[in-house]
Design a protein around this motif. Structure first.
Motif, mmCIF file in Angstrom:
data_model
loop_
_atom_site.group_PDB
_atom_site.id
_atom_site.type_symbol
_atom_site.label_atom_id
_atom_site.label_comp_id
_atom_site.label_asym_id
_atom_site.label_seq_id
_atom_site.Cartn_x
_atom_site.Cartn_y
_atom_site.Cartn_z
ATOM 1 N N GLU A 67 0.803 -1.219 0.000
ATOM 2 C CA GLU A 67 0.000 0.000 0.000
ATOM 3 C C GLU A 67 0.845 1.282 0.000
ATOM 4 O OE1 GLU A 67 0.368 -2.171 2.390
ATOM 5 O OE2 GLU A 67 0.202 -1.346 4.408
ATOM 6 N N VAL A 68 2.174 1.177 0.166
ATOM 7 C CA VAL A 68 3.031 2.377 0.206
ATOM 8 C C VAL A 68 2.946 3.146 -1.102
ATOM 9 C CG1 VAL A 68 5.410 3.192 0.414
ATOM 10 C CG2 VAL A 68 4.585 1.356 1.891
ATOM 11 N N ASP A 69 2.841 4.475 -0.974
ATOM 12 C CA ASP A 69 2.706 5.335 -2.144
ATOM 13 C C ASP A 69 4.067 5.548 -2.803
ATOM 14 O OD1 ASP A 69 2.148 7.211 -4.012
ATOM 15 O OD2 ASP A 69 1.601 8.806 -2.584
ATOM 16 N N ALA A 70 4.262 4.890 -3.976
ATOM 17 C CA ALA A 70 5.553 4.979 -4.659
ATOM 18 C C ALA A 70 5.890 6.423 -5.015
ATOM 19 C CB ALA A 70 5.527 4.104 -5.915
ATOM 20 N N GLU A 71 4.890 7.167 -5.403
ATOM 21 C CA GLU A 71 5.077 8.574 -5.782
ATOM 22 C C GLU A 71 5.716 9.369 -4.634
ATOM 23 O OE1 GLU A 71 4.737 11.249 -8.860
ATOM 24 O OE2 GLU A 71 3.638 9.335 -8.912
ATOM 25 N N ALA A 72 5.157 9.165 -3.399
ATOM 26 C CA ALA A 72 5.670 9.896 -2.227
ATOM 27 C C ALA A 72 7.126 9.543 -1.948
ATOM 28 C CB ALA A 72 4.818 9.578 -0.996
ATOM 29 N N VAL A 73 7.440 8.237 -2.037
ATOM 30 C CA VAL A 73 8.831 7.804 -1.809
ATOM 31 C C VAL A 73 9.747 8.421 -2.862
ATOM 32 C CG1 VAL A 73 10.392 5.815 -1.714
ATOM 33 C CG2 VAL A 73 8.112 5.662 -0.694
ATOM 34 N N ALA A 74 9.315 8.396 -4.125
ATOM 35 C CA ALA A 74 10.117 8.959 -5.213
ATOM 36 C C ALA A 74 10.409 10.432 -4.948
ATOM 37 C CB ALA A 74 9.387 8.787 -6.538
ATOM 38 N N ASN A 75 9.373 11.192 -4.513
ATOM 39 C CA ASN A 75 9.578 12.616 -4.228
ATOM 40 C C ASN A 75 10.601 12.830 -3.113
ATOM 41 O OD1 ASN A 75 7.822 13.400 -6.187
ATOM 42 N ND2 ASN A 75 6.044 13.523 -4.803
ATOM 43 N N LEU A 115 7.689 -1.034 5.701
ATOM 44 C CA LEU A 115 9.064 -0.736 6.130
ATOM 45 C C LEU A 115 10.068 -1.749 5.585
ATOM 46 C CD1 LEU A 115 8.548 0.471 9.807
ATOM 47 C CD2 LEU A 115 9.378 1.827 7.877
ATOM 48 N N LYS A 116 9.680 -2.379 4.467
ATOM 49 C CA LYS A 116 10.609 -3.370 3.892
ATOM 50 C C LYS A 116 10.753 -3.126 2.402
ATOM 51 C CE LYS A 116 10.871 -7.369 6.817
ATOM 52 N NZ LYS A 116 9.839 -8.100 7.542
ATOM 53 N N THR A 131 21.336 3.368 -0.475
ATOM 54 C CA THR A 131 20.446 2.645 0.456
ATOM 55 C C THR A 131 20.077 3.511 1.655
ATOM 56 O OG1 THR A 131 22.414 1.660 1.376
ATOM 57 C CG2 THR A 131 21.119 0.279 -0.098
ATOM 58 N N GLY A 132 21.034 4.279 2.139
ATOM 59 C CA GLY A 132 20.752 5.171 3.274
ATOM 60 C C GLY A 132 19.631 6.131 2.928
ATOM 61 N N SER A 133 19.689 6.688 1.719
ATOM 62 C CA SER A 133 18.669 7.651 1.302
ATOM 63 C C SER A 133 17.314 6.975 1.116
ATOM 64 C CB SER A 133 19.087 8.312 -0.010
ATOM 65 O OG SER A 133 20.346 8.915 0.171
ATOM 66 N N VAL A 134 17.337 5.757 0.557
ATOM 67 C CA VAL A 134 16.079 5.019 0.380
ATOM 68 C C VAL A 134 15.470 4.715 1.752
ATOM 69 C CG1 VAL A 134 14.984 2.942 -0.566
ATOM 70 C CG2 VAL A 134 16.845 4.062 -1.817
ATOM 71 N N ASN A 135 16.354 4.310 2.712
ATOM 72 C CA ASN A 135 15.891 4.069 4.084
ATOM 73 C C ASN A 135 15.118 5.273 4.617
ATOM 74 O OD1 ASN A 135 16.958 1.568 4.350
ATOM 75 N ND2 ASN A 135 18.751 2.201 5.543
ATOM 76 N N ASN A 136 15.764 6.437 4.503
ATOM 77 C CA ASN A 136 15.144 7.670 5.010
ATOM 78 C C ASN A 136 13.799 7.924 4.331
ATOM 79 O OD1 ASN A 136 17.303 8.050 6.630
ATOM 80 N ND2 ASN A 136 18.305 9.583 5.312
ATOM 81 N N VAL A 138 11.756 5.864 2.725
ATOM 82 C CA VAL A 138 10.713 4.882 3.062
ATOM 83 C C VAL A 138 10.209 5.114 4.492
ATOM 84 C CG1 VAL A 138 10.242 2.410 3.391
ATOM 85 C CG2 VAL A 138 11.546 3.186 1.402
ATOM 86 N N THR A 139 11.170 5.349 5.423
ATOM 87 C CA THR A 139 10.785 5.581 6.817
ATOM 88 C C THR A 139 9.911 6.831 6.936
ATOM 89 O OG1 THR A 139 12.964 4.710 7.339
ATOM 90 C CG2 THR A 139 11.716 5.636 9.163
ATOM 91 N N ASP A 140 10.371 7.901 6.281
ATOM 92 C CA ASP A 140 9.622 9.169 6.337
ATOM 93 C C ASP A 140 8.181 8.979 5.832
ATOM 94 O OD1 ASP A 140 11.673 10.481 7.441
ATOM 95 O OD2 ASP A 140 12.168 11.754 5.697
ATOM 96 N N VAL A 141 8.089 8.299 4.697
ATOM 97 C CA VAL A 141 6.754 8.097 4.124
ATOM 98 C C VAL A 141 5.877 7.299 5.093
ATOM 99 C CG1 VAL A 141 5.468 6.938 2.267
ATOM 100 C CG2 VAL A 141 7.484 8.354 1.744
#
Lengths: 415, 303
Positions: A67-75, A115-116, A131-136, A138-141
């Motif tokens: 259900e995670v919004d890919a658009e939000a993570v991309a932004n 969160l995965k 990966t560090g940036s992706v972590n941030n 995904v966590t933020d979203v």
């Protein structure tokens, strides 16, 4: 006195003709110059600084399988990494792998749960921070979604996520995060200078003996003048070299100070207290003299140049052990008992006490006692060394045993 | 000037090296200091130069204790020694300064000596690049640099070719003529005979023989004769049968018979029995021992 001056200047000026010493000094000075001037040059030409040490994927494929919004993570990712391309896709893992291999993407992110995620990449570099940036991101979203679900509005969410603790440092000893590097540099400089110049002394004593120049020298010069002229000549050269190196480093830094504003390491090195420079000189001079007397006396017993290293090995060993003890203490607790003891033993005091002054807590009484012990020992060793030297330089053949030497000195008191 | 050593004693540890050395050397004459290796020559020289002091005894110059701060001594050590990696002029100036000259004096003195020894062209070269003979000349220049009053030369001719030896000879003769005290130590007896009026032979840390060379030779010549003759072998056989009790030793070298006699007065008997060979005899005379023979005689089995 005139004779001492003649010998001193002959020895001292002799080093200026030594291509190795001159070359080494120039090399260090030029190297420091290049390092310290480099930000000035790179700033003007390319407008990048040491930040470009890090790397990250330039083109990322992003797929959400939940259900995670890919658009939000991309932004979020674009916010964090800047000018990169994030392409939202629904290709399967195998296809993405093939795409990465073809070079279509640098990497791919498949979010499998809130969160995965799976990070797909061909080779991962040492300095890759993707990966560090992706972590941030995904966590933020995830957090934003959760906060919103709990009924907080956008500005409240932003405030919570953007807040961080602030530290206010109050220290009352030395700031060892700052002092470590300059102490290390100064101590290493001292160690190298004592070992190198100590060995110059021993080489030069043994050379005079093995080339039999001593046969002639001894007839017109007093042995005491010969030894002290030689040792002080070498010491003066060592000091000159240290001052040239430190001086040019400080000078280069002063010229480029504005370009180093952001570099904590360089700033901490050049932020060293001026009194440490003074202690560097004091401990170098005393330490050098102490060791040079030992090197000189031992070398005077060598008949051939090859014997010198064997004869002076014990002295070099003491120096190395001192260096190790000090080094290990520096990385741990500089107020440990071993270092404390070492700082009062004259042979290790120059380095150990210097380190305690720079990094530990030490009273001025302790410093005074350490220096006093060092001075007295240096004078005593100097006196004994002159006795050994006087006898040693005229002895040829197998290096004599220590007790034989002392017997001869006893019969042949220094005048 | 006259240099005397009075009863010099010295031992290193338990080993006695000098056992009462009494020497006299006069200005304007060279003293040949002879002795086998280990006889104590270098120790004596070093005591004179104050490298170390004697256990007892004195070194006197004209009756006063020698003050090496005032009297300059030039030394050419047997073991040649200068700095191999330094330029010739640099080290000559250094040694000159150590001997008490100013930088300028040292330089001009060095230039003069290099010129005289024909090695000026090497002034700015490192010593190790020079040939052995040339390095030797530089060493001699270092010895004479400060115009010393006492000159000590230990084996000055070793390693020199005849032309260089000639140059060196001239310089030594000049030094002697200037009235300096010259000590000359060598195992090459021909050089000793050429330069020295007096010799002192050391053995076992003592002077075992000293004095004027000619006097010494004459003293030991008395019971030896040389006879040059055409038919040397048969003459020797004849003499040996007739004077068996008078001849200690008889040898033939070329056409010369060397005879060692029991005593000097035996010479007359030999001479009278040679009359029958008058036609064959070319010469008859005292035989002077060579310095070599004297040296061997006095130093054998004494160390």
């Amino acid at each position: 006195m005139k004779q001492f001056k003649t010998i001193f200047s002959f020895e001292y000026l002799g080093y200026f003709r030594n291509k190795v010493i001159i070359g080494l000094t120039l090399f260090i000075v030029i190297g420091m110059g290049i390092l310290l001037f480099s930000p000035r040059v790179t700033h003007e030409e390319k407008g990048v600084d040491i930040d470009n040490m890090i790397t990250y994927s330039q083109k990322i494929a992003l797929k959400s399988e939940c259900e995670v919004d890919a658009e939000a993570v991309a932004n979020k990712l674009v916010d964090e990494l800047g000018e990169i391309i994030v392409e939202i896709t629904d290709k399967d893992e195998e296809t993405l792998k093939a795409d990465i291999e073809n070079g279509e993407y640098d990497s791919a992110v498949i979010i499998t749960a809130p969160l995965k995620y799976i990070y797909l990449v061909e080779n991962i570099g040492l300095t890759d921070i993707t990966t560090g940036s992706v972590n941030n991101a995904v966590t933020d979203v995830y957090r934003e979604t959760a906060f919103k679900a709990a009924g907080l509005d956008d500005s409240q969410v932003e405030e919570i996520l953007g807040s961080a603790a602030e530290e206010e440092l109050h220290y009352f000893g030395n700031d060892n995060t700052q002092s470590f590097f300059y102490t290390y540099i100064l101590m290493f400089l001292m160690y190298m200078a004592v070992i190198i110049y100590g060995q110059f002394v021993s080489q030069s004593v043994a050379l005079e003996k093995s080339s039999r120049a001593m046969e002639l020298l001894i007839t017109s010069a007093k042995p005491v003048n010969l030894m002290f002229g030689k040792i002080l000549g070498a010491g003066a050269m060592g000091l000159t070299q240290i001052l040239i190196i430190l001086g040019s480093a400080v000078g280069f830094y002063a010229l480029n100070k504005q370009y180093w504003q952001d570099n904590m390491l360089i700033n901490s090195i050049f932020g060293m207290p001026a009194k440490l420079m003074v202690y560097t000189v004091v401990f170098f001079v005393l330490g050098f003299l102490l060791y040079a007397f030992m090197y000189g006396a031992l070398a005077s017993m060598a008949t051939k140049l090859e014997d010198v290293n064997t004869l002076t090995l014990p002295v070099t060993f003491i120096m190395i052990i001192t260096f190790m003890v000090t080094m290990f203490s520096m990385t741990g607790n500089t107020d440990n008992v071993l270092l404390k003891v070492a700082s009062f033993i004259p042979f290790s005091a120059p380095m150990a006490m210097f380190t305690r002054i720079a990094m530990g807590s030490v009273t001025s009484i302790e410093i005074a006692i350490s220096i006093a012990v060092l001075v007295v020992t240096t004078v005593v060793i100097g006196y004994i060394a002159a006795g050994i030297y006087k006898v040693g330089v005229l002895m040829y053949g197998k290096p004599p045993k220590l007790n034989e030497i002392f017997r001869v000195i006893e019969n042949n008191k220094v005048k | 000037m006259k240099l005397t050593t009075v009863d010099l004693y010295k031992s290193f540890g338990d080993k006695p090296v000098l056992n009462g050395v009494n020497l006299t050397a006069e200005g304007g004459k060279a003293l040949g200091l002879l002795g086998r290796n280990g006889a104590g020559k270098t120790t004596t020289i070093r005591i004179i130069m104050r490298v170390f002091s004697a256990d007892s005894g004195q070194v006197l110059l004209d009756g006063e204790p020698l003050d090496t701060d005032k009297i300059k001594i030039g030394y050419l050590p047997e073991e040649r020694g200068l700095y191999p990696k330094k330029e010739v002029m640099t080290q000559l100036v250094y040694f000159g300064e150590l001997a008490g000259l100013s930088k300028k004096q040292a330089r001009s003195s060095a230039e003069r000596l290099l010129e005289k020894l024909q090695v000026s062209q090497y002034a700015n070269q490192k010593l190790e690049t020079l040939s052995k003979g040339n390095a030797q000349k530089i060493q001699l220049a270092a010895t004479l640099l400060a115009d010393p009053d006492i000159v000590i030369l230990d084996e000055p001719f070793s390693g020199l070719d005849p032309v260089n030896a000639m140059l060196l000879k001239d310089l030594i003769k000049e030094t002697i003529a200037k009235g300096k005290i010259v000590f000359f130590s060598s195992h090459q007896m021909n050089y000793i005979e050429e330069f020295c009026d007096d010799i002192a032979i050391m053995s076992g840390g003592k002077i075992v023989l000293s004095g004027n060379i000619d006097d010494i030779k004459r003293e030991y010549a008395r019971a030896e004769i040389d006879i040059a003759a055409d038919n040397a072998a048969s003459i020797l056989d004849y003499l040996k049968t007739v004077h068996a009790d008078r001849i200690v030793r008889g040898e033939i070298e070329g056409d010369t018979i060397h005879l060692k006699l029991e005593k000097e007065s035996d010479k007359a008997f030999i001479f009278s029995s040679l009359s029958q060979f008058a036609g064959e005899i070319k010469s008859f005379g005292d035989r002077e021992p060579s310095l070599n023979e004297i040296f061997v005689k006095f130093t054998e089995d004494r160390i």
